[in-house]
Design an enzyme around this catalytic site. Structure first.
Site, PDB file in Angstrom:
ATOM      1  CD  GLU B  46       5.290   1.988   4.733  1.00 38.20           C
ATOM      2  OE1 GLU B  46       4.358   2.563   5.334  1.00 38.20           O
ATOM      3  OE2 GLU B  46       5.780   0.911   5.088  1.00 38.20           O
ATOM      4  CG  ASP B 111      -9.362  -6.371   1.461  1.00 36.84           C
ATOM      5  OD1 ASP B 111      -8.337  -6.734   2.065  1.00 36.84           O
ATOM      6  OD2 ASP B 111      -9.954  -7.102   0.638  1.00 36.84           O
ATOM      7  CG  ASP B 113     -10.829 -11.982   1.881  1.00 36.62           C
ATOM      8  OD1 ASP B 113     -11.247 -13.020   1.323  1.00 36.62           O
ATOM      9  OD2 ASP B 113      -9.696 -11.888   2.370  1.00 36.62           O
TER      10      ASP B 113
END
Lengths: 467, 429
Positions: B46, B111, B113
């Site tokens: 996807e 991730d 951040d």
């Protein structure tokens, strides 16, 4: 079905190879012939063992020193020690009980729980060197044992980290190169999880193949009885017959009856009627506490005629079944009062019924209200409800005993309503040695009832036992 | 000046150029096909696009590299996210019987951040970053990279600059792609030490025994702490910052030493010495204290420096994450791979922007044309493809694509090694 003669024949594996290690995972079913009597003996003995495991688990903290010592003693007492000859018994009996306990969710859950507790106990008994030999044997079947390392006497098992997620998540294990190195004592959780998953799957599979096994008429009654079997006292023979008077029953129901019988008694008094399930459960209980047939007839009759039943109808319809209960009609089997397990597991009540186990079958909210109406302490009620939530119905009843008798510890492990009554009476009369001797059936009598004991197969036919 | 003054308004003009001449489609396709070992791996992947005006489309899937190219050149997405490999073509997920359309595999991702560190950085906040706080990313990459390789045995890690304020890690090993939700969550929790949100003051608590992972992480943190925290972040340089650090100490030690500690920033000018003094005072008081405070200095360092990752990003097999080589619409920066061999030298402000590389496209470097013509004749590449290859090579993007190539080569070698091993086991010839 093969009939191969009287002697046992070992078909595939030489015994010492099959049972070369002391702890088995029950991966493969036994592939030999045994006699029906051995089939039954093994089954009953393992059932006793599992019930012992259950009782000890209730009375002591699991895996505590006391627990372990007692369980160790019981295991050898029941003839299941680690010696090679006995491992065969362990193996076969486990598989027989699978047949009996695969049929319902409740049975499966109970069986898996006890087998897991037993396994955990045996596993922690293993020395690292035994673990090593077990590893060698199970290496082919178990994907867990990537490598077993022995560092002096300290054993570590190397498994891919994906197989030890709980230990990884909490950083309780050393990781390197994608492998977790688990110390011996922590391995048990992982192995247990694996054991539970496999056994659960196996039971589901067994349930599917069960019809084939049950079609053998020699096995079917035995297996049915096993799953409802109660292997303790059956309270069928009481020496205190006639010591309870009918006038005492109301008072006794509040003081010394377990909740199920108190509930039944109240329902009977309120509606002057009980349906069949209730009559059986309560009627047999009353027999167990010492009511004679004449007393029983009088008791039920006087109650029923206050309701919609007139004297004639009672004599025609209900008296017969009461006499039947006492073994005076029909087959003349002397039925034994129901054990807790039987009450909990069989014949669940439906609308209009009052039998069963209130801790199991009542709506928790209604149960709470009832306990409140009996003036039990709020904290006590909470404890009971917690036990109910955890499905420890007998423990909940035990707690009820403790609360209604105002004691800390019941001092016994409850598994029969008549036991409850007996213990209560003992307590209330100051622990005097009440002269009732309840006979312990060592082996099952030939006229044993269908609801409590196991019928003995006297035939010497052999069967080829395969799952 | 490498930024070349990026203006988000130019994006609609720059993106077509980027996708037609610069985006490394063949490397991208090579990556996501993973050697074609699993059938339909690329087909069932996807993608999601964010188009102009924040139009978001999910369940995009493509059967070939060409199809991917054509579609991206047609849609010119502002943002590209990569999702999971599903059981069926994502673009046809509505035609599949409900319940059977499932996410099967995906890279294990992390991730980091910078906004998650707002409570411990004094130089910037929110979306801002600077060279001072960037050290936090360096620390995070060092710690996580080591752990993922040494502890978990993963080998193919792609670290990527997110384009604005953080970094992503794509763990591409086959074993990683096959991990369950439970396993991903366990890995993420193993790697998490900083726990608690707004309401929690003390976010790191250590207890005996200290797991080797924690000691390893601490040695990285300790290396950077003095320069990064004490000097760069002015830890212990003001009353507020001292208060903040002190709030992490156990109550009873605090009570006894409060006076000494509070004067720290006045009596001692050197921030490094202030820290030493703090440690000394607390150690001294700790001798008389009853409980805790055993690892206070380690806990403080970890709270200020240890990587903060979002477990939810790593947990989900179907979680979508910004694609490498996509553009960050707000900064214009390309999400480029980070070279771990030169990690300390990585500067997020030197990362090429889309405007820069588009500009560089039009400026041919001297002697390039002839060189390439000869090479083309040798390799038999057609002019169109030749131009494309030449295109990114003349821009600042070149070195990053080369890095990506090396990453893909390593995976290919690894796959070959695995196949050899397998065929050896089966005794094939």
């Amino acid at each position: 079905m093969q009939f191969t003669g009287r002697r046992r024949k070992l078909t595939v594996h030489p015994q010492n190879e099959l049972y070369g290690h002391c702890l088995q995972l029950y991966g493969q079913p036994p592939l030999e012939n045994i006699s029906l009597s051995e089939f039954e003996t093994f089954a009953v003995e393992r059932l006793k063992l599992l019930k012992t495991v259950e009782n000890l688990g209730v009375s002591f903290v699991k895996m505590s020193e006391q627990y372990s010592k007692k369980l160790h003693a019981e295991i050898s007492g029941l003839n299941f020690p680690f010696r090679p000859e006995k491992r065969r018994k362990d193996h076969i009996s486990h598989f027989i009980l699978r047949l009996a306990y695969c049929q319902t969710e409740d049975l499966r859950r109970w069986f898996i729980q006890q087998e897991m507790d037993l396994f955990r106990h045996r596993f922690t008994d293993l020395l690292p060197k035994d673990l090593l030999s077990m590893y060698h044997f199970t290496r082919i079947s178990s994907r867990y044992w990537k490598r077993l390392m022995l560092i002096s006497t300290f054993a570590l098992v190397q498994v891919p980290f994906q197989d030890a997620l709980d230990l990884v998540r909490t950083r309780k294990v050393f990781l390197q190169g994608g492998y977790a190195y688990i110390p011996h004592q922590d391995i048990v959780t992982i192995v247990l999880n694996d054991f539970r998953t496999r056994l659960s799957k196996a039971l589901a599979l067994t349930a599917r193949s069960l019809p084939a096994v049950q079609s053998d008429e020699r096995l079917q009654p035995l297996l049915n009885h096993l799953s409802h079997a109660y292997v303790g006292q059956d309270y069928s023979i009481q020496k205190n017959i006639g010591k309870v008077s009918l006038e005492q029953i109301d008072a006794l129901s509040a003081k010394s009856f377990p909740l199920c019988m108190r509930q039944l008694h109240k329902a009977l008094r309120d509606s002057h009627h009980l349906r069949h399930g209730g009559r059986m459960q309560y009627g047999l209980f009353l027999k167990g506490i010492g009511l004679t047939l004449e007393q029983a007839l009088q008791f039920w009759r006087s109650e029923f005629i206050r309701g919609k039943v007139d004297a004639d109808k009672f004599d025609k319809a209900y008296a017969y079944s009461i006499r039947h209960m006492f073994g005076k009609e029909g087959k003349r089997t002397d039925y034994t009062p129901y054990s807790c397990m039987k009450v909990i597991l069989s014949n669940p009540p439906s609308q209009g019924d009052y039998h069963g186990c209130p801790f199991r079958h009542s709506d928790p909210e209604l149960l709470k209200q009832k306990l409140q109406s009996y003036k039990l302490s709020p904290s006590g009620i909470i404890q009971i409800l917690d036990l109910v939530k955890g499905m420890h119905y007998q423990l909940a009843c035990q707690k009820y005993f403790e609360l209604t008798h105002n004691i800390e510890d019941a001092g016994f492990s409850l598994n029969h309503p008549n036991q409850y009554f007996m213990e209560s009476q003992k307590l209330l009369s100051g622990g005097k040695d009440i002269k009732k001797e309840v006979e312990m059936p060592q082996k099952v009598q030939e006229n044993a009832a269908a609801n409590g004991a196991i019928t003995l197969f006297t035939s010497e036919n052999l069967i080829n036992f395969q799952t | 000046m490498s930024t070349s003054d990026y203006d988000p308004a130019c994006l609609p003009d720059l993106l077509p150029l980027y996708y037609r001449r610069l985006f490394p489609f063949s490397q991208y396709y090579r990556w996501l096909s993973y050697g074609g070992v699993t059938k339909n791996y690329f087909l069932n992947r996807e993608f999601s696009f964010t188009l102009k005006d924040d139009i978001y489309v999910r369940y995009q899937s493509f059967s070939t590299q060409n199809e991917l190219e054509k579609e991206m050149q047609k849609m010119n997405p502002y943002k590209i996210d990569i999702g999971a490999v599903y059981s069926h073509r994502p673009s046809q997920h509505n035609t599949v019987k409900s319940g059977t359309f499932q996410a099967l595999e995906k890279e294990l991702v992390f991730d980091i951040d910078m906004t998650d560190y707002d409570d411990v950085r004094s130089c910037c906040s929110a979306a801002d970053i600077c060279s001072k706080c960037w050290t936090l990313m360096t620390i995070a990459i060092r710690i996580l990279d080591r752990a993922l390789r040494d502890d978990f045995g993963f080998q193919h890690l792609l670290w990527v600059y997110s384009g604005r304020r953080g970094v992503h890690c794509w763990v591409c090993d086959e074993a990683a792609r096959k991990l369950s939700v439970a396993a991903r969550s366990a890995v993420a929790e193993y790697l998490s030490l900083v726990k608690g949100g707004e309401e929690t003051v003390k976010k790191v608590v250590l207890s005996d025994p200290i797991h080797p992972f924690i000691s390893q992480s601490l040695s990285v943190v300790e290396r950077y702490f003095p320069q990064y925290a004490l000097v760069g972040q002015d830890l212990l340089s003001s009353k507020e910052s001292v208060d903040k650090v002190l709030s992490l100490l156990p109550e009873d030690i605090l009570c006894h030493s409060l006076h000494d500690l509070l004067n720290l920033y006045q009596t001692e000018k050197n921030p490094l010495k202030r820290w030493d003094k703090l440690k000394a005072v607390v150690h001294h008081k700790r001798a008389t204290s009853k409980k805790g405070g055993q690892y206070f200095e380690k806990e403080i360092m970890l709270q200020y420096c240890y990587p903060r990752l979002d477990v939810n990003v790593s947990k989900g097999v179907n979680h979508l994450l910004k694609s490498p080589f996509s553009v960050h619409p707000k900064t214009g920066r390309i999400s480029v791979p980070i070279d771990l061999r030169n990690l300390d030298k990585f500067d997020p402000f030197e990362v090429p922007t889309i405007s820069l590389i588009c500009e560089e496209l039009d400026k041919p470097r001297a002697g390039e044309e002839e060189e390439d013509d000869t090479k083309d004749k040798e390799n038999e590449t057609d002019p169109g493809e030749r131009r494309k290859i030449r295109d990114y090579k003349r821009t600042s993007l070149a070195k990053y694509i080369k890095m990506f190539d090396q990453f893909l080569d390593a995976m290919a070698r690894s796959r070959k090694g695995e196949m050899l091993k397998k065929s050896d086991l089966q005794k094939e010839f």
